[in-house]
Design an enzyme around this catalytic site. Structure first.
Site, PDB file in Angstrom:
ATOM      1  N   SER A 148      -5.112  -8.787  -7.689  1.00  0.00           N
ATOM      2  CA  SER A 148      -4.313  -8.805  -8.932  1.00  0.00           C
ATOM      3  C   SER A 148      -5.255  -9.070 -10.102  1.00  0.00           C
ATOM      4  O   SER A 148      -6.367  -9.585  -9.924  1.00  0.00           O
ATOM      5  CB  SER A 148      -3.279  -9.932  -8.850  1.00  0.00           C
ATOM      6  OG  SER A 148      -2.737 -10.221 -10.124  1.00  0.00           O
ATOM      7  N   TYR A 161      -0.923 -18.839  -6.817  1.00  0.00           N
ATOM      8  CA  TYR A 161      -0.974 -17.372  -6.690  1.00  0.00           C
ATOM      9  C   TYR A 161      -2.307 -16.847  -7.243  1.00  0.00           C
ATOM     10  O   TYR A 161      -2.996 -16.051  -6.592  1.00  0.00           O
ATOM     11  CB  TYR A 161       0.212 -16.748  -7.440  1.00  0.00           C
ATOM     12  CG  TYR A 161       0.189 -15.240  -7.425  1.00  0.00           C
ATOM     13  CD1 TYR A 161       0.315 -14.539  -6.226  1.00  0.00           C
ATOM     14  CD2 TYR A 161       0.029 -14.507  -8.602  1.00  0.00           C
ATOM     15  CE1 TYR A 161       0.282 -13.152  -6.206  1.00  0.00           C
ATOM     16  CE2 TYR A 161       0.008 -13.118  -8.587  1.00  0.00           C
ATOM     17  CZ  TYR A 161       0.130 -12.446  -7.380  1.00  0.00           C
ATOM     18  OH  TYR A 161       0.088 -11.073  -7.362  1.00  0.00           O
TER      19      TYR A 161
HETATM   20  N1  NAP Z   1       4.243  -6.480  -8.892  1.00  0.00           N
HETATM   21  C1  NAP Z   1       3.195  -6.884  -9.577  1.00  0.00           C
HETATM   22  O1  NAP Z   1       3.244  -7.006 -10.815  1.00  0.00           O
HETATM   23  C2  NAP Z   1       1.885  -7.155  -8.874  1.00  0.00           C
HETATM   24  C3  NAP Z   1       0.745  -7.283  -9.665  1.00  0.00           C
HETATM   25  C4  NAP Z   1      -0.479  -7.531  -9.039  1.00  0.00           C
HETATM   26  C5  NAP Z   1      -0.542  -7.630  -7.679  1.00  0.00           C
HETATM   27  N2  NAP Z   1       0.594  -7.513  -6.927  1.00  0.00           N
HETATM   28  C6  NAP Z   1       0.468  -7.635  -5.482  1.00  0.00           C
HETATM   29  O2  NAP Z   1       0.978  -6.473  -4.872  1.00  0.00           O
HETATM   30  C7  NAP Z   1       1.372  -6.778  -3.543  1.00  0.00           C
HETATM   31  C8  NAP Z   1       2.718  -6.150  -3.265  1.00  0.00           C
HETATM   32  O3  NAP Z   1       3.688  -6.787  -4.073  1.00  0.00           O
HETATM   33  P1  NAP Z   1       4.909  -6.008  -4.736  1.00  0.00           P
HETATM   34  O4  NAP Z   1       4.719  -6.047  -6.201  1.00  0.00           O
HETATM   35  O5  NAP Z   1       5.125  -4.724  -4.080  1.00  0.00           O
HETATM   36  O6  NAP Z   1       6.100  -7.039  -4.417  1.00  0.00           O
HETATM   37  P2  NAP Z   1       7.364  -6.920  -3.470  1.00  0.00           P
HETATM   38  O7  NAP Z   1       8.169  -5.722  -3.814  1.00  0.00           O
HETATM   39  O8  NAP Z   1       8.013  -8.270  -3.554  1.00  0.00           O
HETATM   40  O9  NAP Z   1       6.777  -6.671  -2.013  1.00  0.00           O
HETATM   41  C9  NAP Z   1       6.166  -7.696  -1.284  1.00  0.00           C
HETATM   42  C10 NAP Z   1       5.976  -7.228   0.134  1.00  0.00           C
HETATM   43  O10 NAP Z   1       5.311  -8.273   0.865  1.00  0.00           O
HETATM   44  C11 NAP Z   1       6.004  -8.508   2.081  1.00  0.00           C
HETATM   45  N3  NAP Z   1       5.960  -9.918   2.470  1.00  0.00           N
HETATM   46  C12 NAP Z   1       6.141 -10.998   1.699  1.00  0.00           C
HETATM   47  N4  NAP Z   1       6.122 -12.122   2.455  1.00  0.00           N
HETATM   48  C13 NAP Z   1       5.928 -11.702   3.737  1.00  0.00           C
HETATM   49  C14 NAP Z   1       5.836 -12.357   4.982  1.00  0.00           C
HETATM   50  N5  NAP Z   1       5.956 -13.699   5.088  1.00  0.00           N
HETATM   51  N6  NAP Z   1       5.633 -11.632   6.099  1.00  0.00           N
HETATM   52  C15 NAP Z   1       5.537 -10.277   6.017  1.00  0.00           C
HETATM   53  N7  NAP Z   1       5.611  -9.594   4.869  1.00  0.00           N
HETATM   54  C16 NAP Z   1       5.815 -10.301   3.742  1.00  0.00           C
HETATM   55  C17 NAP Z   1       7.448  -8.110   1.791  1.00  0.00           C
HETATM   56  O11 NAP Z   1       8.054  -7.686   3.010  1.00  0.00           O
HETATM   57  P3  NAP Z   1       9.288  -8.445   3.738  1.00  0.00           P
HETATM   58  O12 NAP Z   1      10.023  -9.217   2.698  1.00  0.00           O
HETATM   59  O13 NAP Z   1      10.078  -7.335   4.350  1.00  0.00           O
HETATM   60  O14 NAP Z   1       8.644  -9.298   4.774  1.00  0.00           O
HETATM   61  C18 NAP Z   1       7.307  -6.946   0.841  1.00  0.00           C
HETATM   62  O15 NAP Z   1       7.228  -5.731   1.533  1.00  0.00           O
HETATM   63  C19 NAP Z   1       1.332  -8.297  -3.432  1.00  0.00           C
HETATM   64  O16 NAP Z   1       0.159  -8.692  -2.753  1.00  0.00           O
HETATM   65  C20 NAP Z   1       1.274  -8.759  -4.861  1.00  0.00           C
HETATM   66  O17 NAP Z   1       0.627 -10.000  -4.993  1.00  0.00           O
HETATM   67  C21 NAP Z   1       1.801  -7.257  -7.491  1.00  0.00           C
END
Ligand code: NAP
Length: 270
Positions: A148, A161
Site C-alpha cells: 500500500s 496497518y
Molecule cells: N482498497 C484500498 O484502498 C487498498 C489500498 C492499498 C492496499 N490495499 C490492499 O489490497 C488488498 C486487498 O484489499 P481490498 O481493497 O480488495 O479489500 P477487500 O475487498 O476488503 O478484500 C479483502 C480480501 O482479503 C480477504 N481476507 C481478509 N481477511 C482474511 C482472512 N482472515 N483469511 C482469508 N482471507 C481474508 C477477504 O476474503 P474473505 O473475507 O472471504 O476471507 C477479501 O477477499 C489488501 O491487502 C489491502 O491491504 C487496499
C-alpha cells in the site's frame, strides 16, 4: 493498459489470496482473460463472488481458509500444492493480496483486529510464501505482494496497518534480492485508495481521497510484475505522495501522514 506480455500469457497457474472481493476478485478476473485463461486457485474464507465464478468456466478453484489461523493455513498450503500438481507444467504466480485494516487511534475498540492485521497482512504472507517457494523455484513465475502507499511512511490513525504494509514492502524487496538469478520475479504493488469494500470492513464509512478502480489497480500490478518492477505505485498522485513520504525525515513524514489522513477521512475517522 494491455496485459499481452508473455510473462503473463505464459503463466500455467496463479494462486491468489483474498479473491472473494475487491482487488483479489479483479486479479482473478484479469488472469482468467489471459491467453487460454490461467487456472486460478483462490484462498479466502468466502468463495469468489458469483459473477467471477459465473463468467468463467471452470470457476476459480477455491481453497477455503482463514489466513489468520496458522493451522488452517498449513492445511490450505498443502491443498494448493496438491492443486498445482493437477495443472499443466509451467510458471506460477503467487499473488499475496488478502489483507485488512483498521482506522482510528490505537488500539481502538477492537484490539483483536489489530492482531488480525498482523496475522493476515504479515504472518500469513511469510508462511504461505515460504511453503510455496519450493514449487515456485521448480516451476518459475514469481510473487506479487499487494502492499500500500502507507508502506512508505509511518501512518498515524492506521498505525498497525501502515506498519504491516511497511513490513511487506521491505520484506518483498529483500526477498527479491535473495531470489536474484533464480528466474523468479518479486514485485510489491503499493496502491492508494481503491474502490473496494476495504474501508467499509475497516470501519471507515468514507473513502480517504479519490479512489482508483479495482480493475485498473490490478491491471497495473500485473503489468508491474510482468515487467519485473521491484515496487510500483499506481496513479500519479499516489506516486507524488509516496515520493514525498520517502524524502521527508521519518518523524515529519509521520506528522504529515497523520494530518492528511485526518483531513481526508474527516469525521469518519473514529
Ligand atoms: N482498497 C484500498 O484502498 C487498498 C489500498 C492499498 C492496499 N490495499 C490492499 O489490497 C488488498 C486487498 O484489499 P481490498 O481493497 O480488495 O479489500 P477487500 O475487498 O476488503 O478484500 C479483502 C480480501 O482479503 C480477504 N481476507 C481478509 N481477511 C482474511 C482472512 N482472515 N483469511 C482469508 N482471507 C481474508 C477477504 O476474503 P474473505 O473475507 O472471504 O476471507 C477479501 O477477499 C489488501 O491487502 C489491502 O491491504 C487496499
Amino acid at each position: 493498459m494491455s496485459l499481452n506480455d508473455p510473462n503473463l500469457t505464459d503463466l500455467a497457474a496463479a494462486v491468489v489470496t483474498g479473491g472473494s472481493s475487491g482487488l483479489g476478485e479483479a486479479f482473478i478476473r484479469l488472469l482468467r482473460t489471459l491467453g487460454t485463461a490461467v487456472p486460478v486457485c483462490n484462498l479466502s474464507r468466502r468463495p469468489c463472488a458469483e459473477k467471477t465464478g459465473a463468467n468463467f468456466k471452470p470457476p476459480p478453484h477455491h481453497v477455503p481458509c482463514d489466513l489468520a489461523d496458522p493451522a488452517a493455513l498449513a492445511r490450505a498450503a498443502g491443498a494448493v500444492t496438491g492443486w498445482l500438481e493437477t495443472v499443466p507444467a509451467g510458471p506460477v504466480l503467487l499473488v499475496n493480496n488478502a489483507g485488512l485494516g483498521a482506522f482510528g487511534r490505537f488500539p481502538g475498540d477492537d484490539p483483536a483486529r489489530q492482531l488480525a492485521i498482523i496475522d493476515v497482512n504479515v504472518r500469513a504472507v511469510v508462511d504461505l510464501t515460504g511453503r510455496l517457494l519450493p514449487v515456485l523455484r521448480a516451476r518459475g513465475g514469481g510473487i506479487l505482494n499487494v502492499a500500500s502507499v502507507v508502506a512508505y511512511q509511518p501512518t498515524p490513525y492506521a498505525a498497525t496497518y501502515g506498519a504491516s504494509k511497511a513490513f511487506l514492502l521491505s520484506w518483498s524487496l529483500a526477498l527479491r534480492e535473495e531470489l536474484r538469478g533464480s528466474g523468479l520475479r518479486v514485485t510489491a504493488c503499493c496502491p492508494g485508495t481503491t474502490a473496494t469494500g476495504f474501508f467499509d470492513a475497516a470501519g471507515l464509512d468514507r473513502l480517504p481521497g479519490a479512489a482508483m478502480g479495482a480493475e485498473e489497480v490490478a491491471r497495473f500490478a500485473l503489468r508491474a510484475w510482468a515487467r519485473d518492477r521491484p515496487h510500483a505505485v499506481p496513479g500519479l498522485p499516489n506516486r507524488v505522495l509516496t515520493w514525498a513520504g520517502s524524502c521527508l525525515p521519518r518523524t515529519a513524514a509521520a506528522r504529515v501522514a497523520g494530518l492528511v489522513l485526518r483531513r481526508r477521512a474527516g469525521p469518519a475517522l473514529p
